[in-house]
Enzyme design. Sequence first.
Site, short mmCIF file in Angstrom:
data_model
loop_
_atom_site.label_atom_id
_atom_site.label_comp_id
_atom_site.label_asym_id
_atom_site.label_seq_id
_atom_site.Cartn_x
_atom_site.Cartn_y
_atom_site.Cartn_z
N CYS A 5 0.87 -1.17 0.00
CA CYS A 5 0.00 0.00 0.00
C CYS A 5 0.91 1.23 0.00
O CYS A 5 2.11 1.12 -0.24
CB CYS A 5 -0.99 -0.01 1.16
SG CYS A 5 -0.28 0.26 2.81
N ARG B 7 -3.30 -0.72 5.33
CA ARG B 7 -3.83 -1.82 4.53
C ARG B 7 -2.85 -2.98 4.35
O ARG B 7 -3.22 -4.14 4.56
CB ARG B 7 -4.28 -1.31 3.16
CG ARG B 7 -5.44 -0.33 3.29
CD ARG B 7 -5.74 0.34 1.99
NE ARG B 7 -4.67 1.28 1.62
CZ ARG B 7 -4.57 1.90 0.47
NH1 ARG B 7 -5.46 1.66 -0.48
NH2 ARG B 7 -3.59 2.74 0.23
N ASP C 299 -8.30 3.14 1.27
CA ASP C 299 -7.44 3.62 2.35
C ASP C 299 -8.30 4.15 3.50
O ASP C 299 -9.06 5.09 3.32
CB ASP C 299 -6.53 4.73 1.83
CG ASP C 299 -5.43 5.11 2.80
OD1 ASP C 299 -5.49 4.71 3.99
OD2 ASP C 299 -4.51 5.82 2.38
#
Length: 172
Positions: A16, A22, A133
């Site tokens: 990420c 994440r 996100d």
Amino acid sequence: MQMDVRAAPFSVLFVCMGNICRSPTAHGVFRHKVALSGLQSQVRVDSAGTHNYHPGRAPDHRTQRHAALRGYDLSDLRARQMLAGDFERHDLVLAMDWDNLALAQALCPPEHARKVRRLTEFCQQFDSPVVPDPYYGGAAGFHEVLDLVEDACEGLLQHVRQQLQHRAQLRT
């Protein structure tokens, strides 16, 4: 001495932006599923960020808290930036969204391009092109990340099992 690639563990890298929300969530969830399946000696799990925003930092406290509520311990994970060598070391490089997919693809040597994919390609129940996100949102975003990641990691585990079986067949 050259190692026989077919006997090497299957390795997955989750990616990420900053490696604090994440990708460490995916790292922890998949690591947990790999351990439960008894494949920890055959599967390596790692995570990284496309940006070097948080080197050496633990995952975001909200990420850790929400993961812990579902039984995942992320406390030992530390953020790092993705490196060009990651494409050589890992069998799959799984990005959380389109932007990080594009950044990973731009860094990836052409001979490893097939390894770079989106994690949500492995979802079985949810139909989402990305893992959004959660950083600037509330608790619901962290729950959504976990829902998507858990689903995708189930599909990913099936894929990795198939890859391991294929490698075993090549050795015989």
